[in-house]
Design a protein around this motif. Sequence first.
Motif, PDB file in Angstrom:
ATOM      1  N   LEU B 294       0.854  -1.191  -0.055  1.00  0.00           N
ATOM      2  CA  LEU B 294      -0.022   0.031  -0.106  1.00  0.00           C
ATOM      3  C   LEU B 294       0.834   1.317   0.120  1.00  0.00           C
ATOM      4  N   PHE B 295       2.264   1.277   0.778  1.00  0.00           N
ATOM      5  CA  PHE B 295       2.748   2.555   0.891  1.00  0.00           C
ATOM      6  C   PHE B 295       3.618   2.566  -0.669  1.00  0.00           C
ATOM      7  N   ALA B 296       3.776   1.519  -1.115  1.00  0.00           N
ATOM      8  CA  ALA B 296       4.591   1.483  -2.564  1.00  0.00           C
ATOM      9  C   ALA B 296       3.413   2.132  -3.343  1.00  0.00           C
ATOM     10  N   ILE B 297       2.445   1.658  -3.448  1.00  0.00           N
ATOM     11  CA  ILE B 297       1.414   2.181  -4.607  1.00  0.00           C
ATOM     12  C   ILE B 297       1.099   3.481  -4.447  1.00  0.00           C
ATOM     13  N   PHE B 298       0.680   4.055  -3.358  1.00  0.00           N
ATOM     14  CA  PHE B 298       0.564   5.400  -3.139  1.00  0.00           C
ATOM     15  C   PHE B 298       1.676   6.198  -3.201  1.00  0.00           C
ATOM     16  N   SER B 299       2.937   5.752  -2.816  1.00  0.00           N
ATOM     17  CA  SER B 299       4.180   6.651  -3.098  1.00  0.00           C
ATOM     18  C   SER B 299       4.320   6.756  -4.742  1.00  0.00           C
ATOM     19  N   ALA B 300       4.189   5.550  -5.464  1.00  0.00           N
ATOM     20  CA  ALA B 300       4.374   5.572  -6.741  1.00  0.00           C
ATOM     21  C   ALA B 300       3.341   6.533  -7.590  1.00  0.00           C
ATOM     22  N   LEU B 301       2.031   6.469  -6.934  1.00  0.00           N
ATOM     23  CA  LEU B 301       1.042   7.549  -7.561  1.00  0.00           C
ATOM     24  C   LEU B 301       1.487   8.902  -7.457  1.00  0.00           C
ATOM     25  N   MET B 302       2.024   9.245  -6.218  1.00  0.00           N
ATOM     26  CA  MET B 302       2.295  10.717  -6.033  1.00  0.00           C
ATOM     27  C   MET B 302       3.660  11.049  -6.750  1.00  0.00           C
ATOM     28  N   ALA B 303       4.666  10.129  -6.936  1.00  0.00           N
ATOM     29  CA  ALA B 303       5.678  10.244  -7.534  1.00  0.00           C
ATOM     30  C   ALA B 303       5.471  10.614  -9.016  1.00  0.00           C
ATOM     31  N   ASP B 304       4.685   9.849  -9.516  1.00  0.00           N
ATOM     32  CA  ASP B 304       4.281   9.838 -10.887  1.00  0.00           C
ATOM     33  C   ASP B 304       3.554  11.251 -11.196  1.00  0.00           C
ATOM     34  N   HIS B 305       2.528  11.450 -10.246  1.00  0.00           N
ATOM     35  CA  HIS B 305       1.714  12.655 -10.470  1.00  0.00           C
ATOM     36  C   HIS B 305       2.643  14.077 -10.385  1.00  0.00           C
ATOM     37  N   VAL B 306       3.787  14.143  -9.356  1.00  0.00           N
ATOM     38  CA  VAL B 306       4.762  15.141  -9.282  1.00  0.00           C
ATOM     39  C   VAL B 306       5.753  15.159 -10.611  1.00  0.00           C
ATOM     40  N   ILE B 307       6.062  14.007 -10.957  1.00  0.00           N
ATOM     41  CA  ILE B 307       6.940  14.160 -12.383  1.00  0.00           C
ATOM     42  C   ILE B 307       6.255  14.642 -13.401  1.00  0.00           C
ATOM     43  N   ARG B 308       5.116  14.406 -13.557  1.00  0.00           N
ATOM     44  CA  ARG B 308       4.100  14.771 -14.680  1.00  0.00           C
ATOM     45  C   ARG B 308       3.715  16.213 -14.681  1.00  0.00           C
TER      46      ARG B 308
END
Lengths: 45, 317
Positions: B294-308
Amino acid sequence: MDTVKMTEAQRKSRRNRNVALGLALAGLVVLFYVMTWAKLGAFHG
Amino acid sequence: MTVLENHDEGLSDNGVRLSEAGARDFFELLKPRVMSLVVFTAFAGLVLAPGALNPMLAAIAILCIAVGAGASGALNMWYDADIDAVMTRTARRPIPAGKVTGEEALAFGIALSCFSVGILGLAVNWLSAGLLAFTIFFYAVIYTMWLKRWTPQNIVIGGAAGAFPPMIGYAAVTGTVSIDSVILFMIIFLWTPAHFWALALFKMRDYGAVGVPMLPNVAGEGPTKVQIVVYAVLTALCSVIPSFRGTASLGYGLFAAVLGILFVWYALKVYRMPEGDEKMVPAKKMFAYSILYLFAIFSALMADHVIRAYGVTGGAF
């Protein structure tokens, strides 16, 4: 008048709770200050 | 003036109770570990929402959501003190340990609920405050008082309480509830049964001793294992939806797919675990991985959002 003699542990924990409550109240003051500042800041610009 | 003696149980001769509870005991009532997960997912909701919120107000929103979650934890501990005293996992909580009384926990929980909801409404918006109030009500009343001791599906329905924080964070920014915030909700909602039943499998004797109808005690290990696999598959599928909707990149989708396959793999290991296994190592591993997942999924979603959003890959969001 009746009073209760507190043990050292009870006195210590009461002090601990009082400090925590004091900090929480101070935190609320800061919170409302920051909140007002942020809201007014939003209104002015 | 009479000085009354004070005994070990904290009761004086005239029955006045003198507490030895410290601030730490009250903090323990807030279930700090659960709070950390709530803070993280609520923060994810704030980050992933389109638009922006004043950073100070965003911090206040996170604080309110954390305190609200903590308040529902205190109310849960107040109501469940009787069964907490029996279970090894919960016997050292402040109420069964005798450090805090049930009445103190109840008052603490109600006061924090009122403060967190009121301040969130005043500082941010009343939709997010309303969702927070509903979450506290759902966890304390619907889950704790009603579902938990009534149905083996308690954790499925009650899991909604843990799934609301990203939706509250999202609503704090946008003032609305959208499909994207519902997807964040669904990821946690579907993840919760697989996560919690893995724990319930190796703690089922505890739940059985206090008469809480957890699925492993009521339906047995076999049906529980099947349902763990089903929910793991549903969670894995739900986690890649943001990529299909275009709110997350293909890179995120691939990452989520790999994590999801691993989640299902761990679930299958639990499924293959022999009936009556004493150590239940696969269930313990599944439980540990589910938190990481769960931590990885939400971290990835945030990282992806920030990068985009900041065009690191050249794209604008």
